[in-house]
Design a protein around this motif. Structure first.
Motif, PDB file in Angstrom:
ATOM      1  N   ASP A 161      -5.009  -4.409  40.854  1.00  0.00           N
ATOM      2  CA  ASP A 161      -3.557  -4.543  40.803  1.00  0.00           C
ATOM      3  C   ASP A 161      -3.253  -6.030  40.913  1.00  0.00           C
ATOM      4  O   ASP A 161      -3.911  -6.745  41.672  1.00  0.00           O
ATOM      5  CB  ASP A 161      -2.898  -3.809  41.963  1.00  0.00           C
ATOM      6  N   GLU A 162      -2.247  -6.495  40.159  1.00  0.00           N
ATOM      7  CA  GLU A 162      -1.884  -7.916  40.236  1.00  0.00           C
ATOM      8  C   GLU A 162      -0.400  -8.048  40.557  1.00  0.00           C
ATOM      9  O   GLU A 162       0.449  -7.453  39.899  1.00  0.00           O
ATOM     10  CB  GLU A 162      -2.210  -8.642  38.935  1.00  0.00           C
ATOM     11  N   TYR A 163      -0.129  -8.831  41.588  1.00  0.00           N
ATOM     12  CA  TYR A 163       1.220  -9.096  42.066  1.00  0.00           C
ATOM     13  C   TYR A 163       1.483 -10.574  41.839  1.00  0.00           C
ATOM     14  O   TYR A 163       0.742 -11.422  42.340  1.00  0.00           O
ATOM     15  CB  TYR A 163       1.334  -8.782  43.562  1.00  0.00           C
ATOM     16  N   THR A 164       2.525 -10.914  41.079  1.00  0.00           N
ATOM     17  CA  THR A 164       2.763 -12.301  40.699  1.00  0.00           C
ATOM     18  C   THR A 164       4.164 -12.720  41.094  1.00  0.00           C
ATOM     19  O   THR A 164       5.142 -12.054  40.743  1.00  0.00           O
ATOM     20  CB  THR A 164       2.573 -12.476  39.179  1.00  0.00           C
ATOM     21  N   LEU A 165       4.258 -13.844  41.809  1.00  0.00           N
ATOM     22  CA  LEU A 165       5.526 -14.424  42.243  1.00  0.00           C
ATOM     23  C   LEU A 165       5.698 -15.764  41.545  1.00  0.00           C
ATOM     24  O   LEU A 165       4.872 -16.664  41.727  1.00  0.00           O
ATOM     25  CB  LEU A 165       5.531 -14.622  43.766  1.00  0.00           C
ATOM     26  N   VAL A 166       6.750 -15.908  40.749  1.00  0.00           N
ATOM     27  CA  VAL A 166       7.003 -17.158  40.031  1.00  0.00           C
ATOM     28  C   VAL A 166       7.786 -18.107  40.934  1.00  0.00           C
ATOM     29  O   VAL A 166       8.832 -17.752  41.479  1.00  0.00           O
ATOM     30  CB  VAL A 166       7.753 -16.903  38.706  1.00  0.00           C
ATOM     31  N   LEU A 167       7.256 -19.321  41.085  1.00  0.00           N
ATOM     32  CA  LEU A 167       7.898 -20.348  41.910  1.00  0.00           C
ATOM     33  C   LEU A 167       8.756 -21.292  41.078  1.00  0.00           C
ATOM     34  O   LEU A 167       9.812 -21.743  41.516  1.00  0.00           O
ATOM     35  CB  LEU A 167       6.828 -21.155  42.651  1.00  0.00           C
ATOM     36  N   ARG A 168       8.276 -21.617  39.872  1.00  0.00           N
ATOM     37  CA  ARG A 168       8.958 -22.576  38.992  1.00  0.00           C
ATOM     38  C   ARG A 168       8.661 -22.195  37.555  1.00  0.00           C
ATOM     39  O   ARG A 168       7.578 -21.727  37.229  1.00  0.00           O
ATOM     40  CB  ARG A 168       8.419 -23.981  39.284  1.00  0.00           C
ATOM     41  N   GLY A 169       9.627 -22.401  36.661  1.00  0.00           N
ATOM     42  CA  GLY A 169       9.423 -22.134  35.238  1.00  0.00           C
ATOM     43  C   GLY A 169       9.565 -20.655  34.925  1.00  0.00           C
ATOM     44  O   GLY A 169      10.300 -19.925  35.591  1.00  0.00           O
ATOM     45  N   SER A 170       8.841 -20.221  33.891  1.00  0.00           N
ATOM     46  CA  SER A 170       8.950 -18.845  33.434  1.00  0.00           C
ATOM     47  C   SER A 170       7.596 -18.334  32.966  1.00  0.00           C
ATOM     48  O   SER A 170       6.890 -19.021  32.222  1.00  0.00           O
ATOM     49  CB  SER A 170       9.961 -18.761  32.282  1.00  0.00           C
ATOM     50  N   LEU A 171       7.255 -17.133  33.386  1.00  0.00           N
ATOM     51  CA  LEU A 171       6.011 -16.487  32.999  1.00  0.00           C
ATOM     52  C   LEU A 171       6.347 -15.278  32.140  1.00  0.00           C
ATOM     53  O   LEU A 171       7.157 -14.440  32.531  1.00  0.00           O
ATOM     54  CB  LEU A 171       5.239 -16.040  34.243  1.00  0.00           C
ATOM     55  N   ARG A 172       5.740 -15.193  30.964  1.00  0.00           N
ATOM     56  CA  ARG A 172       5.927 -14.036  30.088  1.00  0.00           C
ATOM     57  C   ARG A 172       4.791 -13.054  30.328  1.00  0.00           C
ATOM     58  O   ARG A 172       3.623 -13.437  30.341  1.00  0.00           O
ATOM     59  CB  ARG A 172       5.965 -14.457  28.625  1.00  0.00           C
ATOM     60  N   VAL A 173       5.158 -11.787  30.495  1.00  0.00           N
ATOM     61  CA  VAL A 173       4.196 -10.724  30.744  1.00  0.00           C
ATOM     62  C   VAL A 173       4.357  -9.678  29.640  1.00  0.00           C
ATOM     63  O   VAL A 173       5.394  -9.022  29.569  1.00  0.00           O
ATOM     64  CB  VAL A 173       4.417 -10.089  32.135  1.00  0.00           C
ATOM     65  N   GLU A 174       3.349  -9.578  28.792  1.00  0.00           N
ATOM     66  CA  GLU A 174       3.365  -8.588  27.714  1.00  0.00           C
ATOM     67  C   GLU A 174       2.510  -7.401  28.139  1.00  0.00           C
ATOM     68  O   GLU A 174       1.423  -7.591  28.691  1.00  0.00           O
ATOM     69  CB  GLU A 174       2.765  -9.163  26.438  1.00  0.00           C
ATOM     70  N   SER A 175       3.009  -6.192  27.865  1.00  0.00           N
ATOM     71  CA  SER A 175       2.240  -4.980  28.136  1.00  0.00           C
ATOM     72  C   SER A 175       2.475  -4.017  26.979  1.00  0.00           C
ATOM     73  O   SER A 175       3.270  -4.298  26.075  1.00  0.00           O
ATOM     74  CB  SER A 175       2.668  -4.351  29.460  1.00  0.00           C
ATOM     75  N   ALA A 176       1.825  -2.889  27.026  1.00  0.00           N
ATOM     76  CA  ALA A 176       2.004  -1.885  25.980  1.00  0.00           C
ATOM     77  C   ALA A 176       3.443  -1.361  25.943  1.00  0.00           C
ATOM     78  O   ALA A 176       3.910  -0.893  24.909  1.00  0.00           O
ATOM     79  CB  ALA A 176       1.024  -0.738  26.188  1.00  0.00           C
ATOM     80  N   SER A 177       4.157  -1.480  27.053  1.00  0.00           N
ATOM     81  CA  SER A 177       5.531  -0.979  27.112  1.00  0.00           C
ATOM     82  C   SER A 177       6.593  -2.030  26.812  1.00  0.00           C
ATOM     83  O   SER A 177       7.779  -1.707  26.789  1.00  0.00           O
ATOM     84  CB  SER A 177       5.792  -0.344  28.481  1.00  0.00           C
ATOM     85  N   GLY A 178       6.205  -3.291  26.585  1.00  0.00           N
ATOM     86  CA  GLY A 178       7.188  -4.310  26.253  1.00  0.00           C
ATOM     87  C   GLY A 178       6.875  -5.671  26.830  1.00  0.00           C
ATOM     88  O   GLY A 178       5.752  -5.935  27.262  1.00  0.00           O
ATOM     89  N   VAL A 179       7.894  -6.532  26.846  1.00  0.00           N
ATOM     90  CA  VAL A 179       7.762  -7.912  27.311  1.00  0.00           C
ATOM     91  C   VAL A 179       8.747  -8.148  28.445  1.00  0.00           C
ATOM     92  O   VAL A 179       9.908  -7.753  28.360  1.00  0.00           O
ATOM     93  CB  VAL A 179       8.041  -8.907  26.156  1.00  0.00           C
ATOM     94  N   ILE A 180       8.256  -8.789  29.509  1.00  0.00           N
ATOM     95  CA  ILE A 180       9.106  -9.168  30.643  1.00  0.00           C
ATOM     96  C   ILE A 180       8.975 -10.667  30.838  1.00  0.00           C
ATOM     97  O   ILE A 180       7.861 -11.193  30.899  1.00  0.00           O
ATOM     98  CB  ILE A 180       8.657  -8.460  31.940  1.00  0.00           C
ATOM     99  N   ASP A 181      10.103 -11.379  30.921  1.00  0.00           N
ATOM    100  CA  ASP A 181      10.102 -12.791  31.287  1.00  0.00           C
ATOM    101  C   ASP A 181      10.468 -12.867  32.763  1.00  0.00           C
ATOM    102  O   ASP A 181      11.525 -12.381  33.175  1.00  0.00           O
ATOM    103  CB  ASP A 181      11.080 -13.585  30.433  1.00  0.00           C
ATOM    104  N   VAL A 182       9.581 -13.479  33.549  1.00  0.00           N
ATOM    105  CA  VAL A 182       9.741 -13.542  35.000  1.00  0.00           C
ATOM    106  C   VAL A 182      10.109 -14.972  35.368  1.00  0.00           C
ATOM    107  O   VAL A 182       9.367 -15.903  35.067  1.00  0.00           O
ATOM    108  CB  VAL A 182       8.433 -13.105  35.706  1.00  0.00           C
TER     109      VAL A 182
END
Length: 120
Positions: A56-77
């Motif tokens: 399992d991966e838990y990601t906390l963004v501190l600065r900028g933007s992280l894009r997360v692509e999965s089979a169900s779509g795209v999330i910008d964090v």
């Protein structure tokens, strides 16, 4: 007894541009197999191969933007936001925006190359 982690170990990163991975807790820096905690700094345009990890991966963004692509779509964090990706789900991380990203990734069990299963 508490254990002080005096400094991280820099881990080589996969992806299209250099990304800095500083492991504070994990298999390499502290010998911890249950969890890993790492600070990541990735530049604009960085993209890693897709993967189907056994953690399992838990990601906390501190600065900028992280894009997360999965089979169900795209999330910008964005800064102050987090995302959870359960083990066994295909995912690909990238930083497409000009500011890149700085974030903290927590993996349980701890990250290991043999557990990530990157795409060819």
């Amino acid at each position: 007894m508490p254990t002080l982690i005096r400094a991280p170990t820099v881990i080589p990163a996969a992806g299209t541009k250099p990304k800095v991975i500083q492991e504070f807790v994990g298999r390499v820096n502290s010998g911890t197999e249950a969890v890993s905690i790492a600070r990541m700094v990735s530049p604009e345009g960085w993209r890693e191969p897709g993967q189907t990890p056994e953690f399992d991966e838990y990601t906390l963004v501190l600065r900028g933007s992280l894009r997360v692509e999965s089979a169900s779509g795209v999330i910008d964090v964005g800064p102050g936001q987090a995302v959870v990706v359960p083990r066994g789900e295909w995912v690909r991380y990238s930083t497409p925006t000009a500011e890149g990203a700085e974030y903290v990734a927590v993996c349980a069990p701890a990250f290991a190359p043999g557990l990530v299963h990157r795409d060819a």
